[in-house]
Design an enzyme around this catalytic site. Sequence first.
Site, short mmCIF file in Angstrom:
data_model
loop_
_atom_site.label_atom_id
_atom_site.label_comp_id
_atom_site.label_asym_id
_atom_site.label_seq_id
_atom_site.Cartn_x
_atom_site.Cartn_y
_atom_site.Cartn_z
N CYS A 51 0.84 -1.21 0.00
CA CYS A 51 0.00 0.00 0.00
C CYS A 51 0.88 1.26 0.00
CB CYS A 51 -0.99 -0.04 1.16
SG CYS A 51 -2.36 1.13 0.96
N HIS A 69 -3.30 -5.10 1.37
CA HIS A 69 -2.71 -5.35 2.69
C HIS A 69 -2.72 -6.85 3.00
CE1 HIS A 69 -2.54 -1.19 4.39
NE2 HIS A 69 -3.44 -0.98 3.47
N GLU A 83 -1.18 -8.41 5.21
CA GLU A 83 -1.10 -8.66 6.66
C GLU A 83 -2.47 -8.65 7.35
OE1 GLU A 83 -1.29 -4.20 6.50
OE2 GLU A 83 -0.53 -5.80 5.23
#
Length: 198
Positions: free
Chosen positions: A81, A172, A174
């Site tokens: 990002c 993202h 994660e």
Amino acid sequence: MNKLVIGVLGLQGAVTEHIKQIESTGNIGITIKKPEQLAEIDGLVLPGGESTTMRKLIDRYGFLDPLKQFSAQQKPIFGTCAGMVLVANELSDSSDAHLQLMDVRVKRNAFGRQKDSFEAELDVKGLEIPYKAVFIRAPYIEYAGDNVEILASYEDRIVAARQGHILASAFHPELTNDVRFVQLFVNMVSESKKVILK
């Protein structure tokens, strides 16, 4: 097998979540708060956040040249990002690119504001099953040079790419329980370390 040590730049963004994902691959994740820590790691994640703020913090804590030197050693870097914005050679809405490590032009906040966040299933090169990606105020790659490998697109917009030792995603990884995309980076770090050790 020796564990890889992968750092996450700890100035802003979802640092803890990245560390957890790295550790879930069986490797060691550490938060990088000082430039000298870069010497301790095999690869580095530049997490999401707000790219302009991250650049100010990179400057404030003396990270700019050390990050460029880390890249010059061909050590893998993964920008997610805002991290994708940081590694881009060009930004479509600004003359001030940041680290300039990847031959791409990135458009910031290209999918809208925070309220326009969404999830999408992507076909990712190297992954057999579609990957559910989380987009939050996401950028995308408007232009990619000939040496850039496109890994995933969404609505004809490039949202993941690799150039040599640099990996970038608009989403993202994660924020999901699916570690396959992070594993792609771990594999890059593993291959890089073998080359460096030779």
